[in-house]
Design a protein around this motif. Structure first.
Motif, PDB file in Angstrom:
ATOM      1  N   SER A  24       0.820  -1.208   0.000  1.00  0.00           N
ATOM      2  CA  SER A  24       0.000   0.000   0.000  1.00  0.00           C
ATOM      3  C   SER A  24       0.854   1.259   0.000  1.00  0.00           C
ATOM      4  O   SER A  24       0.352   2.351  -0.160  1.00  0.00           O
ATOM      5  CB  SER A  24      -0.915   0.002   1.223  1.00  0.00           C
ATOM      6  N   GLY A  28      -2.236   3.474  -5.107  1.00  0.00           N
ATOM      7  CA  GLY A  28      -3.181   4.513  -4.738  1.00  0.00           C
ATOM      8  C   GLY A  28      -2.768   5.877  -5.259  1.00  0.00           C
ATOM      9  O   GLY A  28      -2.185   5.996  -6.339  1.00  0.00           O
ATOM     10  N   PRO A  29      -3.058   6.966  -4.510  1.00  0.00           N
ATOM     11  CA  PRO A  29      -2.847   8.329  -4.993  1.00  0.00           C
ATOM     12  C   PRO A  29      -1.428   8.624  -5.448  1.00  0.00           C
ATOM     13  O   PRO A  29      -1.218   9.450  -6.320  1.00  0.00           O
ATOM     14  CB  PRO A  29      -3.226   9.176  -3.776  1.00  0.00           C
ATOM     15  N   ARG A  30      -0.443   7.975  -4.852  1.00  0.00           N
ATOM     16  CA  ARG A  30       0.934   8.283  -5.206  1.00  0.00           C
ATOM     17  C   ARG A  30       1.223   8.015  -6.685  1.00  0.00           C
ATOM     18  O   ARG A  30       2.071   8.653  -7.290  1.00  0.00           O
ATOM     19  CB  ARG A  30       1.899   7.476  -4.337  1.00  0.00           C
ATOM     20  N   PRO A 133       0.279   6.652   0.722  1.00  0.00           N
ATOM     21  CA  PRO A 133      -1.111   6.768   0.256  1.00  0.00           C
ATOM     22  C   PRO A 133      -2.167   6.557   1.330  1.00  0.00           C
ATOM     23  O   PRO A 133      -3.271   7.090   1.221  1.00  0.00           O
ATOM     24  CB  PRO A 133      -1.204   5.690  -0.830  1.00  0.00           C
ATOM     25  N   TRP A 134      -1.861   5.777   2.367  1.00  0.00           N
ATOM     26  CA  TRP A 134      -2.872   5.487   3.376  1.00  0.00           C
ATOM     27  C   TRP A 134      -2.882   6.507   4.521  1.00  0.00           C
ATOM     28  O   TRP A 134      -3.556   6.332   5.528  1.00  0.00           O
ATOM     29  CB  TRP A 134      -2.685   4.082   3.947  1.00  0.00           C
ATOM     30  N   LYS A 136      -3.012  10.845   5.350  1.00  0.00           N
ATOM     31  CA  LYS A 136      -3.070  12.241   4.921  1.00  0.00           C
ATOM     32  C   LYS A 136      -2.401  13.117   5.984  1.00  0.00           C
ATOM     33  O   LYS A 136      -2.330  12.744   7.164  1.00  0.00           O
ATOM     34  CB  LYS A 136      -4.503  12.681   4.691  1.00  0.00           C
TER      35      LYS A 136
END
Length: 247
Positions: A24, A28-30, A133-134, A136
């Motif tokens: 993870s 994801g966003p990365r 990504p996990w 914020k």
């Protein structure tokens, strides 16, 4: 026909293994967001620490006109002191290059801060990191103190140790012994390194939470798994400056 079926079976088996080795940390966003954070550390001459910070305070508006300052701290405990540690946010590498060029042309910044203060600095260090990504980036609701814990993990990257590390961090978060600000994975600098930034109300509340977590079987179990991949660990106790966005 048997050969074809055997090959197909192997291909499908290999495909099913892919999710098991993708951490993870790297998904994801990365994959789609180029935003990164630069960790900069200035090692200052002991007699010049306060002078340097006062000079930056007076001129911080000149620097933040070019890019976002996440936080600025002095190091109270943990290794060498008389250090100024700060985190800057960039949209991508092109953005950082543009900022560096603009600063080189900014006469007010050069003349009022940079040139007069170069003599106060012994050395500088820089790391480029990504927020995992996990996680914020959180901003605490009130002023406090910070702890930056740096984990040097075994070679192999997040595919090897990422999920175990995530479970260890989340065990601390879920039980509320400290407030998580952000988890950062180094891209340039020492590889297989993860920085975890925590917030506490005070040094004493941090110490109390630390003692409680050592006796909590849920945290002990999560850490026991992650520590199998750990090479070394170091922490710094940080005091936010008056001009730091993170207080």
């Amino acid at each position: 026909m048997l050969v074809v079926r055997s090959s197909l079976t192997k291909a499908l088996a290999a495909r099913t293994l892919v999710p098991q080795v993708c951490s993870s940390f790297a998904t994801g966003p990365r994959q789609y967001n180029g935003t990164f954070y630069e960790f900069r550390t200035y090692f200052l001459k002991p007699s010049k620490m306060n002078e340097f910070l006062e000079n930056f305070k007076k001129n911080v508006r000149l620097r933040t006109a070019h890019s976002e300052l996440v936080g600025y701290w002095s190091v109270e405990f943990g290794g060498r002191v008389n250090k100024a540690f700060h985190i800057w946010k960039y949209d991508n590498f092109t953005h950082r290059t543009e900022v560096r060029k603009a600063l080189a042309k900014d006469k007010e910044w050069q003349e009022q801060f940079l040139i007069p203060n170069l003599a106060l600095i012994d050395k500088q260090e820089s790391e480029i990191t990504y927020l995992v990504p996990w996680c914020k980036l959180e901003k605490p609701a009130k002023e406090g103190v910070y702890e930056l814990v740096t984990f040097q993990m075994k070679p192999g990257g997040p595919a090897l140790w990422g999920d175990a590390f995530k479970r260890a961090v989340n065990a601390h978060v879920n039980l509320g012994y400290s407030k998580l600000v952000g988890v950062f994975h180094t891209e340039y600098g020492a590889l297989n390194r993860v920085h975890v930034l925590w917030w506490n109300e005070s040094a004493d509340s941090r110490a109390a939470g630390r003692h409680q977590s050592h006796e909590d079987p849920r945290i002990v179990a999560a850490v026991r798994e992650s520590v199998n991949y750990l090479v070394s660990q170091q922490n710094m106790f940080l005091i936010p400056t008056s001009f730091s966005p993170l207080k």
